[in-house]
Design a protein around this motif. Structure first.
Motif, PDB file in Angstrom:
ATOM      1  N   TYR A 243     -70.845 -64.820 -54.983  1.00  7.16           N
ATOM      2  CA  TYR A 243     -70.063 -65.425 -53.895  1.00  7.16           C
ATOM      3  C   TYR A 243     -69.384 -66.707 -54.370  1.00  7.16           C
ATOM      4  CZ  TYR A 243     -68.998 -67.710 -49.443  1.00  7.16           C
ATOM      5  OH  TYR A 243     -68.367 -68.351 -48.399  1.00  7.16           O
ATOM      6  N   LEU A 244     -70.102 -67.524 -55.113  1.00  8.79           N
ATOM      7  CA  LEU A 244     -69.510 -68.765 -55.631  1.00  8.79           C
ATOM      8  C   LEU A 244     -68.350 -68.457 -56.570  1.00  8.79           C
ATOM      9  CD1 LEU A 244     -72.700 -70.918 -56.329  1.00  8.79           C
ATOM     10  CD2 LEU A 244     -71.051 -71.187 -54.456  1.00  8.79           C
ATOM     11  N   VAL A 245     -68.525 -67.462 -57.433  1.00 10.68           N
ATOM     12  CA  VAL A 245     -67.447 -67.076 -58.350  1.00 10.68           C
ATOM     13  C   VAL A 245     -66.246 -66.566 -57.553  1.00 10.68           C
ATOM     14  CG1 VAL A 245     -66.788 -65.456 -60.173  1.00 10.68           C
ATOM     15  CG2 VAL A 245     -69.005 -66.605 -60.264  1.00 10.68           C
ATOM     16  N   THR A 246     -66.519 -65.759 -56.533  1.00  9.93           N
ATOM     17  CA  THR A 246     -65.440 -65.232 -55.686  1.00  9.93           C
ATOM     18  C   THR A 246     -64.661 -66.356 -55.030  1.00  9.93           C
ATOM     19  OG1 THR A 246     -66.685 -63.198 -55.217  1.00  9.93           O
ATOM     20  CG2 THR A 246     -64.937 -63.793 -53.679  1.00  9.93           C
ATOM     21  N   MET A 247     -65.358 -67.334 -54.463  1.00 10.24           N
ATOM     22  CA  MET A 247     -64.674 -68.448 -53.813  1.00 10.24           C
ATOM     23  C   MET A 247     -63.922 -69.301 -54.826  1.00 10.24           C
ATOM     24  SD  MET A 247     -65.105 -67.835 -50.731  1.00 10.24           S
ATOM     25  CE  MET A 247     -64.102 -69.246 -50.303  1.00 10.24           C
ATOM     26  N   GLY A 248     -64.496 -69.464 -56.027  1.00  4.42           N
ATOM     27  CA  GLY A 248     -63.791 -70.210 -57.062  1.00  4.42           C
ATOM     28  C   GLY A 248     -62.488 -69.533 -57.449  1.00  4.42           C
ATOM     29  N   TYR A 249     -62.503 -68.211 -57.462  1.00  5.75           N
ATOM     30  CA  TYR A 249     -61.275 -67.471 -57.789  1.00  5.75           C
ATOM     31  C   TYR A 249     -60.271 -67.544 -56.641  1.00  5.75           C
ATOM     32  CZ  TYR A 249     -58.109 -63.521 -58.159  1.00  5.75           C
ATOM     33  OH  TYR A 249     -56.982 -62.739 -58.170  1.00  5.75           O
ATOM     34  N   LEU A 250     -60.710 -67.272 -55.421  1.00  8.44           N
ATOM     35  CA  LEU A 250     -59.784 -67.204 -54.291  1.00  8.44           C
ATOM     36  C   LEU A 250     -59.140 -68.552 -53.982  1.00  8.44           C
ATOM     37  CD1 LEU A 250     -61.792 -64.906 -51.855  1.00  8.44           C
ATOM     38  CD2 LEU A 250     -59.757 -64.288 -53.172  1.00  8.44           C
ATOM     39  N   LEU A 251     -59.907 -69.620 -54.142  1.00  7.67           N
ATOM     40  CA  LEU A 251     -59.367 -70.950 -53.865  1.00  7.67           C
ATOM     41  C   LEU A 251     -58.768 -71.597 -55.106  1.00  7.67           C
ATOM     42  CD1 LEU A 251     -62.193 -72.344 -51.545  1.00  7.67           C
ATOM     43  CD2 LEU A 251     -59.860 -71.740 -50.858  1.00  7.67           C
ATOM     44  N   THR A 252     -59.127 -71.113 -56.268  1.00  8.94           N
ATOM     45  CA  THR A 252     -58.823 -71.630 -57.610  1.00  8.94           C
ATOM     46  C   THR A 252     -59.738 -72.828 -57.919  1.00  8.94           C
ATOM     47  OG1 THR A 252     -57.081 -73.252 -57.103  1.00  8.94           O
ATOM     48  CG2 THR A 252     -56.412 -70.933 -57.369  1.00  8.94           C
ATOM     49  N   PRO A 253     -60.164 -72.954 -59.168  1.00  6.69           N
ATOM     50  CA  PRO A 253     -61.119 -74.021 -59.536  1.00  6.69           C
ATOM     51  C   PRO A 253     -60.649 -75.440 -59.196  1.00  6.69           C
ATOM     52  CG  PRO A 253     -61.019 -72.353 -61.248  1.00  6.69           C
ATOM     53  CD  PRO A 253     -59.942 -71.997 -60.266  1.00  6.69           C
ATOM     54  N   PRO A 254     -59.369 -75.825 -59.458  1.00  6.41           N
ATOM     55  CA  PRO A 254     -58.999 -77.202 -59.125  1.00  6.41           C
ATOM     56  C   PRO A 254     -59.071 -77.502 -57.639  1.00  6.41           C
ATOM     57  CG  PRO A 254     -57.079 -75.940 -59.845  1.00  6.41           C
ATOM     58  CD  PRO A 254     -58.282 -75.122 -60.154  1.00  6.41           C
ATOM     59  N   VAL A 255     -58.796 -76.514 -56.798  1.00  2.17           N
ATOM     60  CA  VAL A 255     -58.910 -76.733 -55.357  1.00  2.17           C
ATOM     61  C   VAL A 255     -60.362 -76.978 -54.983  1.00  2.17           C
ATOM     62  CG1 VAL A 255     -58.704 -75.613 -53.093  1.00  2.17           C
ATOM     63  CG2 VAL A 255     -56.828 -75.468 -54.729  1.00  2.17           C
ATOM     64  N   VAL A 256     -61.270 -76.160 -55.506  1.00  2.00           N
ATOM     65  CA  VAL A 256     -62.690 -76.323 -55.188  1.00  2.00           C
ATOM     66  C   VAL A 256     -63.180 -77.691 -55.646  1.00  2.00           C
ATOM     67  CG1 VAL A 256     -65.011 -75.450 -55.694  1.00  2.00           C
ATOM     68  CG2 VAL A 256     -63.136 -73.842 -55.274  1.00  2.00           C
ATOM     69  N   TRP A 257     -62.789 -78.092 -56.855  1.00  2.00           N
ATOM     70  CA  TRP A 257     -63.257 -79.355 -57.412  1.00  2.00           C
ATOM     71  C   TRP A 257     -62.740 -80.551 -56.621  1.00  2.00           C
ATOM     72  CZ3 TRP A 257     -66.694 -81.725 -60.163  1.00  2.00           C
ATOM     73  CH2 TRP A 257     -66.423 -82.975 -60.728  1.00  2.00           C
ATOM     74  N   ARG A 258     -61.458 -80.585 -56.371  1.00  2.00           N
ATOM     75  CA  ARG A 258     -60.884 -81.745 -55.681  1.00  2.00           C
ATOM     76  C   ARG A 258     -61.303 -81.797 -54.219  1.00  2.00           C
ATOM     77  NH1 ARG A 258     -57.153 -84.837 -58.401  1.00  2.00           N
ATOM     78  NH2 ARG A 258     -57.693 -86.212 -56.661  1.00  2.00           N
ATOM     79  N   LEU A 259     -61.424 -80.641 -53.600  1.00  2.00           N
ATOM     80  CA  LEU A 259     -61.809 -80.626 -52.188  1.00  2.00           C
ATOM     81  C   LEU A 259     -63.255 -81.052 -52.017  1.00  2.00           C
ATOM     82  CD1 LEU A 259     -60.505 -80.025 -49.477  1.00  2.00           C
ATOM     83  CD2 LEU A 259     -61.368 -77.699 -49.639  1.00  2.00           C
ATOM     84  N   ALA A 260     -64.124 -80.638 -52.935  1.00  2.00           N
ATOM     85  CA  ALA A 260     -65.530 -81.045 -52.863  1.00  2.00           C
ATOM     86  C   ALA A 260     -65.653 -82.564 -52.945  1.00  2.00           C
ATOM     87  CB  ALA A 260     -66.326 -80.386 -53.980  1.00  2.00           C
ATOM     88  N   ARG A 261     -64.872 -83.178 -53.808  1.00  2.00           N
ATOM     89  CA  ARG A 261     -64.896 -84.637 -53.931  1.00  2.00           C
ATOM     90  C   ARG A 261     -64.307 -85.310 -52.703  1.00  2.00           C
ATOM     91  NH1 ARG A 261     -62.075 -86.389 -59.321  1.00  2.00           N
ATOM     92  NH2 ARG A 261     -62.767 -88.413 -58.512  1.00  2.00           N
ATOM     93  N   ALA A 262     -63.226 -84.739 -52.177  1.00  2.00           N
ATOM     94  CA  ALA A 262     -62.545 -85.363 -51.044  1.00  2.00           C
ATOM     95  C   ALA A 262     -63.376 -85.283 -49.773  1.00  2.00           C
ATOM     96  CB  ALA A 262     -61.183 -84.689 -50.823  1.00  2.00           C
ATOM     97  N   VAL A 263     -63.970 -84.139 -49.499  1.00  2.00           N
ATOM     98  CA  VAL A 263     -64.758 -83.979 -48.279  1.00  2.00           C
ATOM     99  C   VAL A 263     -66.020 -84.814 -48.336  1.00  2.00           C
ATOM    100  CG1 VAL A 263     -66.077 -82.313 -46.909  1.00  2.00           C
ATOM    101  CG2 VAL A 263     -63.826 -81.701 -47.776  1.00  2.00           C
ATOM    102  N   ARG A 264     -66.576 -85.018 -49.539  1.00  6.81           N
ATOM    103  CA  ARG A 264     -67.800 -85.799 -49.676  1.00  6.81           C
ATOM    104  C   ARG A 264     -67.584 -87.273 -49.326  1.00  6.81           C
ATOM    105  NH1 ARG A 264     -68.805 -84.544 -54.605  1.00  6.81           N
ATOM    106  NH2 ARG A 264     -68.137 -86.480 -55.614  1.00  6.81           N
ATOM    107  N   THR A 265     -66.380 -87.765 -49.511  1.00  2.00           N
ATOM    108  CA  THR A 265     -66.129 -89.185 -49.284  1.00  2.00           C
ATOM    109  C   THR A 265     -66.055 -89.531 -47.807  1.00  2.00           C
ATOM    110  OG1 THR A 265     -63.746 -88.786 -49.482  1.00  2.00           O
ATOM    111  CG2 THR A 265     -64.935 -89.449 -51.471  1.00  2.00           C
ATOM    112  N   SER A 266     -65.374 -88.702 -47.003  1.00  2.00           N
ATOM    113  CA  SER A 266     -65.255 -88.976 -45.566  1.00  2.00           C
ATOM    114  C   SER A 266     -64.788 -87.720 -44.862  1.00  2.00           C
ATOM    115  CB  SER A 266     -64.250 -90.116 -45.311  1.00  2.00           C
ATOM    116  OG  SER A 266     -62.946 -89.706 -45.666  1.00  2.00           O
ATOM    117  N   THR A 267     -65.048 -87.675 -43.571  1.00  2.00           N
ATOM    118  CA  THR A 267     -64.615 -86.520 -42.785  1.00  2.00           C
ATOM    119  C   THR A 267     -63.307 -86.782 -42.063  1.00  2.00           C
ATOM    120  OG1 THR A 267     -66.015 -87.284 -40.960  1.00  2.00           O
ATOM    121  CG2 THR A 267     -66.944 -85.624 -42.445  1.00  2.00           C
TER     122      THR A 267
END
Length: 509
Positions: A243-267
């Motif tokens: 599932y994690l690999v699937t989401m990494g592909y569908l969203l693309t790795p840079p989207v997953v990486w940057r979004l994880a950092r952005a959401v962690r900082t504030s909502t």
């Protein structure tokens, strides 16, 4: 100093090439087993179907009234990324008036060029689901941004109407409905809770229709989705990783990486929190489900546009531009890869386990020509649902399913009555050689023929004089025990399977 093109310009430059590619792909790919199965729903429409709500059958019935070309039947799938991206571009400034134009178009471009949006032109139950789910979610977000001068209840009503369409498309829409509940309870207000009730009220007619049809048809939707198909489910470390690999592909790795950092900082603002809920509550539920079950790649597509919208709200334009370069390159790579693969001979796949299925799909017309002489003297069948649907579509002649088959795609149980076949001759198309004596007990005599096509063998089991009582006592009794043991708590008005074959015994556990 050269300035980079704006995301708006890139979006409009990408429209025509992507549309041409998707139309070509829709015309070049043969109809797959699942697609053929749903097309038969459209050819024989009903208020419901065995394994899913009825929307895709109705959808295809309307298209079939105007034509049967593959590209035409896939057209609503072909156009989907363009329509969804357009809806995102239209609604973003109406939900967040303060959003700048560049962020708006980055979200739109990401929605248009996400990996699945580049190549997925197949007909699935998710085709209408994605339309209705995204439209409903956008209306819900707009309703939550209402001011004293807005008709927020009108937007909640629209969200409910679209949610009803999604309910009639696929059961995973429950994850979106649950996200609405979470959003309403996270920051409750009288208007928000009243809007939630109004939205939920809109889906009651759809639920009532499905309950009425299922109660009169052995509850097949419930049996398939919640009981029969989960025999192999169990805790696994592999399915969450997949599932994690699937989401990494569908969203693309840079989207997953940057979004994880952005959401962690504030909502962010209350409106952004609603978007976080719509984007991640369904995906989190899929993550939980992945602990025991493989999550289909297409299951999550309804919720990806909300993730791309959130990305555009959380990141600065330079970061969005860097992600945009990756997504553009990744999309171009997909296009090149599909064009290259189209030039390869089918025999390239000969060592794969599904090569014979590929031959059945690509060479369906030649197989149909082989079977044509038998149509006068034999009723045509196959031993699997995908093969029966595929070859039936290629032959423009319905193939029923002979044998027990699997828990999946059993709508043929509704369509085929074996009683009138007593004494008839039946041809069973198979991709593997039948076992000695496998069909002997069901016919007065059996002959097996075979032919080879593109290096793979196909077998014709020619059964003469079908023995219905023996088939009922063996195959149909097993099917009843495995797939029609309806729980006692489900109210039942009729059951086609038991009333047809076992009127002396109810379909109850």
């Amino acid at each position: 100093m050269r300035t980079r093109p704006s995301p708006r310009k890139i979006f409009f430059w990408a429209l025509a090439p992507l549309l041409v590619f998707r139309l070509w792909l829709a015309a070049a790919l043969p109809i797959t087993g699942d697609e053929a199965y749903f097309i038969w729903w459209g050819k024989i429409p009903d208020w419901g179907f065995y394994d899913h709500p009825p929307m895709i059958g109705w959808w295809l019935a309307a298209q079939l009234a105007l034509g049967e070309a593959a590209w035409w039947l896939r057209l609503t799938s072909v156009l989907q990324p363009f329509v969804i991206a357009g809806a995102v571009a239209f609604m973003l400034p109406r939900i967040w008036p303060e959003i700048d134009d560049e962020r708006r178009w980055w979200a739109t471009l990401f929605t248009l060029l996400a990996p699945a949006a580049v190549w997925n032109v197949l007909i699935t139950t998710d085709t209408p689901l994605i339309y209705f789910s995204v439209f409903s979610g956008l209306a819900w977000l707009r309703a939550g941004n209402a001011t004293a001068h807005d008709d927020s209840y009108g937007w909640y009503l629209l969200a409910g109407v679209f949610l009803a369409g999604a309910v009639l498309s696929k059961y995973f829409v429950a994850f979106l409905g649950f996200a609405y509940l979470v959003d309403a309870l996270w920051r409750p207000s009288r208007r928000k809770l009243a809007g939630l009730i109004l939205t939920y009220l809109c889906i009651l007619p759809a639920l009532a229709l499905m309950a009425w049809w299922n109660a009169g048809h052995c509850w097949p939707n419930v049996m398939f989705n919640f009981i029969n198909r989960h025999g192999g489910a169990g805790l696994s470390w592999q399915t969450p990783l997949l599932y994690l690999v699937t989401m990494g592909y569908l969203l693309t790795p840079p989207v997953v990486w940057r979004l994880a950092r952005a959401v962690r900082t504030s909502t962010g603002s209350a409106r952004t929190k609603s978007l976080v809920v719509l984007a991640f509550v369904p995906l989190a539920l899929f993550a939980l489900l992945s602990l025991v079950k493989t999550i289909g790649l297409h299951w999550v597509l309804s919720f990806l546009p909300f993730v791309f919208m959130l990305l555009a709200l959380k990141l600065e334009n330079p970061a969005l531009a860097r992600i945009g370069k990756f997504i553009l390159g990744f999309a171009a790579l997909h296009v090149v890869a599909f064009i290259v693969m189209a030039q390869l001979p089918l025999e390239t796949l000969q060592r794969s386990k599904w090569y014979n299925s590929a031959v059945l799909a690509f060479e369906g017309e030649r197989i149909a020509a082989r079977l044509k002489p038998y149509e006068k003297d034999y009723v045509l069948a196959s031993d699997g649902y995908a093969d029966a649907a595929t070859q039936g579509w290629n032959s423009r002649h319905y193939f029923f399913v002979f044998g027990e088959a699997s828990s999946h795609a059993r709508h043929d149980d509704v369509l085929t009555d074996f009683r009138p076949l007593e004494g008839r001759n039946i041809l069973i198309l198979k991709k593997s050689a039948p076992e000695p004596g496998e069909y002997a007990e069901y016919f007065h005599d059996v002959r097996v023929e075979s032919f080879t096509l593109r290096g793979t063998n196909f077998y014709l089991v020619l059964g003469h004089g079908f023995n219905y009582p023996r088939y009922r006592a063996s195959v149909l009794a097993t099917v009843k025990r495995k797939y029609y043991a309806i729980p006692a708590w489900l109210p039942q008005t009729a059951c086609y399977f038991c009333q047809r074959y076992f009127p002396e015994a109810s379909c109850r556990r």
